[in-house]
Design a protein around this motif. Structure first.
Motif, PDB file in Angstrom:
ATOM      1  N   VAL A 221       0.833  -1.205   0.000  1.00 42.73           N
ATOM      2  CA  VAL A 221       0.000   0.000   0.000  1.00 42.73           C
ATOM      3  C   VAL A 221       0.869   1.257   0.000  1.00 42.73           C
ATOM      4  O   VAL A 221       0.586   2.222  -0.705  1.00 42.73           O
ATOM      5  CB  VAL A 221      -0.957   0.004   1.215  1.00 42.73           C
ATOM      6  CG1 VAL A 221      -1.711   1.331   1.295  1.00 42.73           C
ATOM      7  CG2 VAL A 221      -1.942  -1.144   1.118  1.00 42.73           C
ATOM      8  N   ILE A 224       2.361   1.769  -3.475  1.00 40.55           N
ATOM      9  CA  ILE A 224       1.322   2.294  -4.370  1.00 40.55           C
ATOM     10  C   ILE A 224       1.082   3.762  -4.077  1.00 40.55           C
ATOM     11  O   ILE A 224       0.927   4.583  -4.994  1.00 40.55           O
ATOM     12  CB  ILE A 224       0.030   1.472  -4.211  1.00 40.55           C
ATOM     13  CG1 ILE A 224       0.226   0.072  -4.790  1.00 40.55           C
ATOM     14  CG2 ILE A 224      -1.153   2.165  -4.877  1.00 40.55           C
ATOM     15  CD1 ILE A 224      -0.920  -0.878  -4.507  1.00 40.55           C
ATOM     16  N   THR A 281     -11.086  -1.556  -1.443  1.00 41.80           N
ATOM     17  CA  THR A 281     -10.250  -1.858  -2.601  1.00 41.80           C
ATOM     18  C   THR A 281     -10.922  -1.417  -3.892  1.00 41.80           C
ATOM     19  O   THR A 281     -10.307  -0.742  -4.730  1.00 41.80           O
ATOM     20  CB  THR A 281      -9.938  -3.370  -2.662  1.00 41.80           C
ATOM     21  OG1 THR A 281      -9.274  -3.757  -1.462  1.00 41.80           O
ATOM     22  CG2 THR A 281      -9.046  -3.686  -3.849  1.00 41.80           C
ATOM     23  N   VAL A 285      -9.724   1.642  -6.450  1.00 43.48           N
ATOM     24  CA  VAL A 285      -9.507   1.462  -7.885  1.00 43.48           C
ATOM     25  C   VAL A 285     -10.351   2.450  -8.687  1.00 43.48           C
ATOM     26  O   VAL A 285      -9.865   3.076  -9.643  1.00 43.48           O
ATOM     27  CB  VAL A 285      -9.831   0.011  -8.305  1.00 43.48           C
ATOM     28  CG1 VAL A 285      -9.823  -0.125  -9.829  1.00 43.48           C
ATOM     29  CG2 VAL A 285      -8.837  -0.961  -7.696  1.00 43.48           C
ATOM     30  N   LEU A 326      -6.720   5.753   0.257  1.00 39.35           N
ATOM     31  CA  LEU A 326      -5.430   5.112   0.492  1.00 39.35           C
ATOM     32  C   LEU A 326      -5.228   4.827   1.977  1.00 39.35           C
ATOM     33  O   LEU A 326      -4.751   3.752   2.369  1.00 39.35           O
ATOM     34  CB  LEU A 326      -4.299   5.989  -0.047  1.00 39.35           C
ATOM     35  CG  LEU A 326      -4.134   6.026  -1.567  1.00 39.35           C
ATOM     36  CD1 LEU A 326      -3.211   7.162  -1.980  1.00 39.35           C
ATOM     37  CD2 LEU A 326      -3.589   4.694  -2.081  1.00 39.35           C
ATOM     38  N   ARG A 329      -7.464   1.985   3.020  1.00 43.79           N
ATOM     39  CA  ARG A 329      -6.878   0.716   2.574  1.00 43.79           C
ATOM     40  C   ARG A 329      -5.738   0.299   3.502  1.00 43.79           C
ATOM     41  O   ARG A 329      -5.577  -0.885   3.814  1.00 43.79           O
ATOM     42  CB  ARG A 329      -6.375   0.877   1.140  1.00 43.79           C
ATOM     43  CG  ARG A 329      -5.671  -0.343   0.571  1.00 43.79           C
ATOM     44  CD  ARG A 329      -6.595  -1.530   0.487  1.00 43.79           C
ATOM     45  NE  ARG A 329      -5.908  -2.705  -0.037  1.00 43.79           N
ATOM     46  CZ  ARG A 329      -6.389  -3.935   0.010  1.00 43.79           C
ATOM     47  NH1 ARG A 329      -7.578  -4.146   0.561  1.00 43.79           N
ATOM     48  NH2 ARG A 329      -5.706  -4.947  -0.484  1.00 43.79           N
ATOM     49  N   THR A 385      -2.226   1.606 -10.288  1.00 41.65           N
ATOM     50  CA  THR A 385      -3.539   0.956 -10.334  1.00 41.65           C
ATOM     51  C   THR A 385      -3.404  -0.511 -10.696  1.00 41.65           C
ATOM     52  O   THR A 385      -4.055  -1.384 -10.103  1.00 41.65           O
ATOM     53  CB  THR A 385      -4.446   1.666 -11.355  1.00 41.65           C
ATOM     54  OG1 THR A 385      -4.519   3.058 -11.049  1.00 41.65           O
ATOM     55  CG2 THR A 385      -5.848   1.085 -11.327  1.00 41.65           C
ATOM     56  N   LEU A 388      -2.199  -2.404  -7.699  1.00 36.39           N
ATOM     57  CA  LEU A 388      -3.272  -2.573  -6.717  1.00 36.39           C
ATOM     58  C   LEU A 388      -4.209  -3.703  -7.124  1.00 36.39           C
ATOM     59  O   LEU A 388      -4.560  -4.568  -6.308  1.00 36.39           O
ATOM     60  CB  LEU A 388      -4.054  -1.260  -6.575  1.00 36.39           C
ATOM     61  CG  LEU A 388      -5.291  -1.303  -5.691  1.00 36.39           C
ATOM     62  CD1 LEU A 388      -4.914  -1.616  -4.248  1.00 36.39           C
ATOM     63  CD2 LEU A 388      -6.048   0.027  -5.770  1.00 36.39           C
ATOM     64  N   THR A 391      -2.393  -7.179  -6.800  1.00 32.80           N
ATOM     65  CA  THR A 391      -2.247  -7.652  -5.415  1.00 32.80           C
ATOM     66  C   THR A 391      -3.604  -8.073  -4.842  1.00 32.80           C
ATOM     67  O   THR A 391      -3.679  -9.051  -4.086  1.00 32.80           O
ATOM     68  CB  THR A 391      -1.627  -6.579  -4.517  1.00 32.80           C
ATOM     69  OG1 THR A 391      -2.364  -5.347  -4.641  1.00 32.80           O
ATOM     70  CG2 THR A 391      -0.187  -6.309  -4.914  1.00 32.80           C
TER      71      THR A 391
END
Length: 399
Positions: A221, A224, A281, A285, A326, A329, A385, A388, A391
């Motif tokens: 995370v 990202i 999640t 996205v 973020l 997450r 992206t 993310l 994963t």
């Protein structure tokens, strides 16, 4: 024969006032960090340096956060948390006033180093403060309120400070932020409840973060986040000259456009809490894809007003949701044992992205030109992206 009935203690009242003051302090700190972005052309003209060098003031600030936060946090670990927040806010206020009085560019750089050191230490304390104020079942709500101060800085702080700077000069804007931050320090001292922290116990029994099963998801995370923010600030640091030189808008339109961007970001912030946050999640996205589409529209059709303004609104709305999504997450990825450590990793990643993006933008400014910067953002955001989504799919398959 008597039976004992366990005593039920009512939950303490939710600390709305304290968390609101904490969110206000976060708002001030983040606004100071991003202050040069909207005032970039004005500062460039008066200080006699190129716009990329003014953009590097954001890099200097963020780099200082990355380098000094951990050692400063270690040195001050036994200082009362509320007192430390007050001290850092006062240092931020001093750095703003010194920036306003600076006679030249090197002096401004020095004041930004001071501000970055205070900002990093501020976040090292604030990141876990909300968790000390409330029981575990209220943690998500408390953290979302304090984090909202940072989102509000992008929504209102930057456009309003830009308007003030354009009306009365960039030095006045810095001085005004210094005064407001000093007032914020007083409010924190008066209304933020003190908390207990056990530095000695923490030193005696450190958590083995790397052995925690959620350590790798947390790092993913954070990576990202770093890539996303590098792309964002490669472009956003130079949004003011992009508006005038590429979109063809007059300089007087910068502040209104940033205000519109801020309003759109407020909508995104609400969507993050009310809609996207239900499925962290998927919501993240969606926010990332929408941000990329908005930036691509700006890059492809900058001189077509209908398309460029619509893209700017989409960009602002989607990115307004990103920091909150973020962070959400991150909280879902980290175990309770490493939540504080995860928050410090996240802060470092976020500021690495800010500083790295401003630095990359300054390097590409003279090589590829302003029109290429949003495309760089779209490319990096696409990579983040894809990582993310990959994963998320891997985690689902592994379960």
């Amino acid at each position: 024969m008597t039976s004992s009935v366990p005593t039920v203690h009512p939950a303490p009242p939710f600390p709305w006032l304290g968390l609101t003051v904490l969110a206000s302090a976060v708002f001030l700190s983040v606004t100071i960090e991003m202050l040069p972005t909207g005032l970039l052309p004005d500062m460039s003209r008066e200080l006699g340096v190129g716009e990329p060098l003014i953009g590097l003031l954001v890099t200097v600030f963020a780099a200082t956060v990355v380098v000094l936060t951990v050692p400063l946090a270690a040195l001050t670990r036994r200082v009362a948390r509320r007192r430390l927040i007050v001290i850092t806010l006062m240092l931020l206020a001093v750095s703003c006033v010194l920036s306003a009085l600076a006679p030249n560019y090197p002096t401004v750089v020095a004041t930004r180093v001071l501000g970055g050191a205070a900002h990093g230490l501020f976040w090292a304390v604030v990141g876990a403060y909300a968790g000390h104020l409330v029981p575990k079942e209220q943690l998500a709500r408390a953290v979302s309120i304090s984090v909202a101060g940072g989102s509000a800085a992008f929504v209102l702080g930057v456009p309003l400070s830009t308007a003030l700077g354009q009306a009365l000069g960039w030095r006045f804007a810095f001085a005004a932020m210094g005064v407001l931050t000093l007032i914020g320090a007083v409010l924190v001292w008066r209304f933020l409840p003190p908390v207990r922290h056990h530095a000695g116990e923490a030193d005696a029994a450190p958590v083995r973060v790397r052995k925690d099963p959620t350590f790798v998801p947390v790092i993913v995370v954070c990576l990202i986040t770093a890539v996303t923010m590098i792309g964002m600030y490669t472009f956003y640091t130079y949004i003011a000259p992009y508006m005038t030189d590429v979109m063809g808008l007059p300089s007087s339109a910068i502040s209104p456009m940033l205000l519109v961007y801020g309003i759109a970001g407020a909508v995104g912030l609400v969507l993050a809490g009310a809609v996207l946050g239900r499925r962290p999640t998927v919501g993240l996205v969606v926010a990332m894809v929408a941000t990329g589409l908005g930036a691509a529209g700006l890059a492809a059709f900058p001189e077509v007003p209908v398309v460029s303004i619509a893209s700017f609104l989409l960009f602002g709305t989607a990115f307004g949701a990103l920091p909150t999504m973020l962070n959400t997450r991150l909280l879902h990825s980290a175990s309770a044992k490493i939540r504080d450590a995860a928050a410090s990793f996240y802060t470092t990643a976020f500021n690495t992205g800010i500083g790295g993006g401003a630095l990359l933008g300054a390097a590409l400014y003279g090589v590829l030109g302003l029109p290429a910067l949003p495309w760089v953002f779209v490319g990096l955001l696409s990579c983040a992206t894809a990582a993310l989504v990959w994963t998320a799919l891997v985690n689902r398959v592994s379960r």
